[in-house]
Design an enzyme around this catalytic site. Structure first.
Site, PDB file in Angstrom:
ATOM      1  N   ASP A 113     -14.496  32.566  -8.490  1.00  0.00           N
ATOM      2  CA  ASP A 113     -14.909  31.184  -8.756  1.00  0.00           C
ATOM      3  C   ASP A 113     -16.411  30.983  -9.004  1.00  0.00           C
ATOM      4  O   ASP A 113     -17.219  31.033  -8.065  1.00  0.00           O
ATOM      5  CB  ASP A 113     -14.506  30.284  -7.583  1.00  0.00           C
ATOM      6  CG  ASP A 113     -13.044  30.410  -7.192  1.00  0.00           C
ATOM      7  OD1 ASP A 113     -12.474  31.517  -7.296  1.00  0.00           O
ATOM      8  OD2 ASP A 113     -12.464  29.398  -6.745  1.00  0.00           O
TER       9      ASP A 113
ATOM     10  N   GLU B 192     -13.178  27.505 -12.102  1.00  0.00           N
ATOM     11  CA  GLU B 192     -12.723  26.138 -11.775  1.00  0.00           C
ATOM     12  C   GLU B 192     -13.819  25.253 -11.181  1.00  0.00           C
ATOM     13  O   GLU B 192     -13.679  24.041 -11.147  1.00  0.00           O
ATOM     14  CB  GLU B 192     -11.529  26.188 -10.806  1.00  0.00           C
ATOM     15  CG  GLU B 192     -11.910  26.693  -9.419  1.00  0.00           C
ATOM     16  CD  GLU B 192     -11.073  26.107  -8.302  1.00  0.00           C
ATOM     17  OE1 GLU B 192     -10.199  25.263  -8.566  1.00  0.00           O
ATOM     18  OE2 GLU B 192     -11.307  26.501  -7.146  1.00  0.00           O
ATOM     19  N   ASN B 193     -14.931  25.870 -10.701  1.00  0.00           N
ATOM     20  CA  ASN B 193     -16.015  25.091 -10.103  1.00  0.00           C
ATOM     21  C   ASN B 193     -17.308  25.183 -10.897  1.00  0.00           C
ATOM     22  O   ASN B 193     -18.394  24.893 -10.381  1.00  0.00           O
ATOM     23  CB  ASN B 193     -16.285  25.566  -8.666  1.00  0.00           C
ATOM     24  CG  ASN B 193     -15.029  25.646  -7.819  1.00  0.00           C
ATOM     25  OD1 ASN B 193     -14.536  26.735  -7.557  1.00  0.00           O
ATOM     26  ND2 ASN B 193     -14.500  24.501  -7.428  1.00  0.00           N
TER      27      ASN B 193
ATOM     28  N   ASN C  57      -7.176  24.464  -8.514  1.00  0.00           N
ATOM     29  CA  ASN C  57      -6.897  23.068  -8.146  1.00  0.00           C
ATOM     30  C   ASN C  57      -7.917  22.099  -8.755  1.00  0.00           C
ATOM     31  O   ASN C  57      -7.670  20.902  -8.824  1.00  0.00           O
ATOM     32  CB  ASN C  57      -6.831  22.909  -6.617  1.00  0.00           C
ATOM     33  CG  ASN C  57      -8.065  23.433  -5.927  1.00  0.00           C
ATOM     34  OD1 ASN C  57      -8.463  24.586  -6.138  1.00  0.00           O
ATOM     35  ND2 ASN C  57      -8.687  22.612  -5.116  1.00  0.00           N
ATOM     36  N   HIS C  58      -9.084  22.635  -9.182  1.00  0.00           N
ATOM     37  CA  HIS C  58     -10.087  21.781  -9.844  1.00  0.00           C
ATOM     38  C   HIS C  58      -9.939  21.768 -11.369  1.00  0.00           C
ATOM     39  O   HIS C  58     -10.863  21.317 -12.071  1.00  0.00           O
ATOM     40  CB  HIS C  58     -11.505  22.222  -9.453  1.00  0.00           C
ATOM     41  CG  HIS C  58     -11.831  21.900  -8.026  1.00  0.00           C
ATOM     42  ND1 HIS C  58     -12.037  20.615  -7.588  1.00  0.00           N
ATOM     43  CD2 HIS C  58     -11.951  22.698  -6.936  1.00  0.00           C
ATOM     44  CE1 HIS C  58     -12.280  20.631  -6.281  1.00  0.00           C
ATOM     45  NE2 HIS C  58     -12.228  21.876  -5.863  1.00  0.00           N
TER      46      HIS C  58
ATOM     47  N   HIS D  19      -4.332  31.644  -6.727  1.00  0.00           N
ATOM     48  CA  HIS D  19      -5.314  30.665  -6.259  1.00  0.00           C
ATOM     49  C   HIS D  19      -4.729  29.954  -5.044  1.00  0.00           C
ATOM     50  O   HIS D  19      -3.847  29.107  -5.180  1.00  0.00           O
ATOM     51  CB  HIS D  19      -5.596  29.685  -7.403  1.00  0.00           C
ATOM     52  CG  HIS D  19      -6.846  28.900  -7.204  1.00  0.00           C
ATOM     53  ND1 HIS D  19      -8.099  29.422  -7.451  1.00  0.00           N
ATOM     54  CD2 HIS D  19      -7.061  27.636  -6.768  1.00  0.00           C
ATOM     55  CE1 HIS D  19      -9.015  28.513  -7.190  1.00  0.00           C
ATOM     56  NE2 HIS D  19      -8.418  27.421  -6.766  1.00  0.00           N
TER      57      HIS D  19
ATOM     58  N   HIS E  61     -10.186  30.957  -4.674  1.00  0.00           N
ATOM     59  CA  HIS E  61     -10.191  29.621  -4.062  1.00  0.00           C
ATOM     60  C   HIS E  61     -10.929  29.513  -2.741  1.00  0.00           C
ATOM     61  O   HIS E  61     -11.532  28.487  -2.479  1.00  0.00           O
ATOM     62  CB  HIS E  61      -8.770  29.054  -3.888  1.00  0.00           C
ATOM     63  CG  HIS E  61      -8.705  27.725  -3.185  1.00  0.00           C
ATOM     64  ND1 HIS E  61      -9.114  26.556  -3.800  1.00  0.00           N
ATOM     65  CD2 HIS E  61      -8.306  27.378  -1.932  1.00  0.00           C
ATOM     66  CE1 HIS E  61      -8.941  25.541  -2.943  1.00  0.00           C
ATOM     67  NE2 HIS E  61      -8.462  26.020  -1.801  1.00  0.00           N
TER      68      HIS E  61
ATOM     69  N   HIS F 237     -13.615  31.141  -1.765  1.00  0.00           N
ATOM     70  CA  HIS F 237     -15.045  31.311  -2.003  1.00  0.00           C
ATOM     71  C   HIS F 237     -15.715  32.284  -1.044  1.00  0.00           C
ATOM     72  O   HIS F 237     -16.947  32.278  -0.921  1.00  0.00           O
ATOM     73  CB  HIS F 237     -15.786  29.957  -2.005  1.00  0.00           C
ATOM     74  CG  HIS F 237     -15.412  29.081  -3.168  1.00  0.00           C
ATOM     75  ND1 HIS F 237     -16.173  28.001  -3.566  1.00  0.00           N
ATOM     76  CD2 HIS F 237     -14.355  29.124  -4.023  1.00  0.00           C
ATOM     77  CE1 HIS F 237     -15.613  27.421  -4.603  1.00  0.00           C
ATOM     78  NE2 HIS F 237     -14.492  28.074  -4.901  1.00  0.00           N
TER      79      HIS F 237
HETATM   80 FE   LIG Z   1     -12.913  27.451  -6.245  1.00  0.00          FE
HETATM   81 FE   LIG Z   2      -9.790  26.112  -5.739  1.00  0.00          FE
END
Ligand SMILES: [Fe+2]
Ligand SMILES: [Fe+2]
Length: 271
Positions: free
Chosen positions: A8, A39-40, A67-68, A153, A178, A180
């Site tokens: 991520d 995703e981030n 999820n983002h 994830h 996910h 991190h």
């Molecule tokens: Fe993430």
């Molecule tokens: Fe995530």
């Protein structure tokens, strides 16, 4: 096949670190296929089309979300036209974009990359196990594709380990994203699938999972609305995993953590 998976990307510092490290890593590690979770990337929340294009230009073959996925709304029309940008395959039927893609790696070898999302402490989605089994019924490792890479994830290590054992022997690698935090459990499972329960983020580790620590810390000890979360902006550590597979079987020969720059101790595979 020599595969690099990067976890991520968080914010500008993560984007810049990956943009500068990825071309070098591709060369030093003689990478055939690079998969990057982003995703981030956009200030901690989502990914913009420009940022996706920059990552492809820096050497990402496939970009995954999580999820983002939809935090930057502009990605919705973009993902529909960009097969190498993936959202999780267990979103409801009709969700824009795809959850899997077959790409051509170095030497014309075909690789299947997909993302599934866990359900423990996450939004409810279709069953990741059944959705994945259905996808894999259409591909054969060492047959129709030379490698299969799964980005799982998920929040819970237990669900990640269960998912990896469920797929052991059927895919080249299951790499978690996910949380991190890079986990120290990289291994080749008994059936030949490489596994690491989390790749870790590519972001500033002087933070709370990539977000500036003051606002993020206040949230936990004062139950009042506070400052908006924003990414920490110190030097990022690029985190991920290197996987080497056997072209005949598609199974993993080895997996090793990759950590470059920033605050975490460096890890670089040799050979
Ligand atoms: Fe993430
Ligand atoms: Fe995530």
């Amino acid at each position: 096949m020599r595969i690099l998976f990067i976890g991520d990307i968080v914010g500008r510092t993560g984007r810049e670190a990956v943009a500068s490290a990825l071309p070098r890593l591709r060369e030093t590690l003689r990478i055939d296929l690079a998969v990057v979770n982003a995703e981030n990337a956009s200030h901690g929340f989502g990914l913009s089309p420009d940022q996706a294009a920059a990552l492809f230009a820096a050497g990402a073959d496939v970009i995954t979300l999580g999820n983002h996925a939809w935090d930057r709304k502009e990605i919705i029309p973009y993902i529909a036209d960009t097969p190498r940008l993936l959202r999780a395959l267990n979103f409801p039927a009709g969700t824009p974009g795809g959850g899997s893609v077959v790409v051509e790696a170095t030497g014309g070898r075909r690789a299947l990359v997909f993302q599934a999302m866990g359900r423990l402490y996450m939004d409810p989605l279709d069953c990741p196990f059944r959705t994945t089994a259905e996808l894999l019924s259409k591909h054969r490792l060492g047959g129709t594709v030379a490698a299969i890479v799964a980005d799982f994830h998920a929040e819970a290590s237990s669900e990640k380990m269960a998912f990896a054992h469920f797929l052991d022997g059927q895919v080249s690698a299951v790499i978690g994203t996910h949380t991190h935090c890079p986990s120290a459990d990289a291994q080749v499972l008994p059936g030949g699938t490489a596994f690491q329960s989390d790749a870790g983020m590519s972001g500033d580790y002087d933070s709370v999972i990539g977000m500036a620590k003051d606002a993020a810390t206040l949230r936990f000890w004062r139950k009042l609305p506070g400052e908006r979360l924003a990414p920490a902006e110190g030097e990022a550590t690029v985190c991920g995993a290197f996987i080497e597979t056997d072209d005949a079987t598609g199974l993993a020969r080895r997996i090793a953590p990759v950590r470059v720059g920033g605050r975490l101790a460096e890890a670089m595979p040799t050979g």
